[in-house]
Design a protein around this motif. Sequence first.
Motif, short mmCIF file in Angstrom:
data_model
loop_
_atom_site.label_atom_id
_atom_site.label_comp_id
_atom_site.label_asym_id
_atom_site.label_seq_id
_atom_site.Cartn_x
_atom_site.Cartn_y
_atom_site.Cartn_z
N GLU A 152 0.83 -1.20 0.00
CA GLU A 152 0.00 0.00 0.00
C GLU A 152 0.87 1.26 0.00
O GLU A 152 0.57 2.24 -0.70
CB GLU A 152 -0.91 0.00 1.23
N VAL A 153 1.95 1.23 0.77
CA VAL A 153 2.88 2.37 0.80
C VAL A 153 3.47 2.61 -0.58
O VAL A 153 3.56 3.75 -1.05
CB VAL A 153 4.01 2.12 1.83
N GLU A 156 0.77 4.02 -2.99
CA GLU A 156 0.46 5.41 -2.64
C GLU A 156 1.56 6.34 -3.15
O GLU A 156 1.27 7.41 -3.70
CB GLU A 156 0.31 5.55 -1.13
N ALA A 157 2.80 5.93 -2.99
CA ALA A 157 3.92 6.77 -3.43
C ALA A 157 3.90 6.95 -4.95
O ALA A 157 4.10 8.07 -5.45
CB ALA A 157 5.24 6.15 -2.99
N GLU A 159 1.34 6.75 -6.90
CA GLU A 159 0.19 7.60 -7.24
C GLU A 159 0.49 9.07 -6.98
O GLU A 159 -0.05 9.95 -7.65
CB GLU A 159 -1.04 7.16 -6.44
N ASN A 160 1.37 9.34 -5.99
CA ASN A 160 1.74 10.71 -5.68
C ASN A 160 2.77 11.29 -6.64
O ASN A 160 3.12 12.46 -6.55
CB ASN A 160 2.28 10.81 -4.24
N TYR A 188 3.25 14.30 1.51
CA TYR A 188 3.42 13.59 2.78
C TYR A 188 3.44 14.53 3.98
O TYR A 188 3.55 14.07 5.12
CB TYR A 188 4.70 12.75 2.74
N THR A 191 0.56 14.42 7.24
CA THR A 191 0.01 13.06 7.23
C THR A 191 0.50 12.35 8.48
O THR A 191 1.25 12.90 9.29
CB THR A 191 0.45 12.28 5.98
N TYR A 193 2.49 9.88 8.49
CA TYR A 193 3.85 9.39 8.30
C TYR A 193 4.86 10.32 8.98
O TYR A 193 4.72 11.54 8.93
CB TYR A 193 4.20 9.31 6.82
#
Length: 247
Positions: A152-153, A156-157, A159-160, A188, A191, A193
């Motif tokens: 998932e990480v 997500e990265a 997609e960013n 980020y 968030t 993180y």
Amino acid sequence: MAGHSKWANTKHRKGRQDAKKAKIFTKLARAITVASREGGQDPEYNTALANAIDKAKAENMPNDNIDRAIKKGAGGDNSENFETITYEGYGPNGTAFIVSCLTDNKNRTAADVRHYFSKFGGNLGSSGCVSYLFDRLGIIALELDESADEDEVMMEALENGADDVRIENGIAEIITAPENFSQVSNAYKNTDYKILGADISMIPQNEVSVTDEESIKLILKLIDHLEDNDDVQEIYHNCNLPEDAEL
């Protein structure tokens, strides 16, 4: 990028860096002042200033110090005319170094940097002699908790706007093209993180493993003396040193 971990390979430097916090603040303030002078005092429209402020905050530099540095640059005080100069050279065991400086006296800085390389088993080279061994990339390092889903990480990265993600020992290193760095790093902020660091860096295409004790000590002394120089802002190298390496 295989095998390289920017944050893992700089652990051995943290103790000395912490002991030199005041000197680090001086260097950070210089970078902020120059960025503010050259591109304006609004970080929203000045990427170099935004990156310099992010570095300062990552080192827990007080906000008052940051504000003073910005105002100093915006005030147009030209009594200190700093310029950016990059030196390239070779360390022990054929290792490669790139040293980025902000200086108001390039003759002094060149003499100092040349002296360090010569004293600790290396030599200063000509422009371009080792830079081809590195890639200029943005890196955002995130600390992952035990519940983090690595797939998932990574998704997500990407997609960013990231180009690649490397996860090791609870740290996600998100790789970006320099032009996409601000976009990805901003994604980020605010968030859950914990951002361990974010920077545009020179990343070695391949590393040189150094296991000889004498060579390790010379490399660490070279890095230590470079870090101790007020004009030196960043040091990039392709040395893969043991995590427990000490002077």
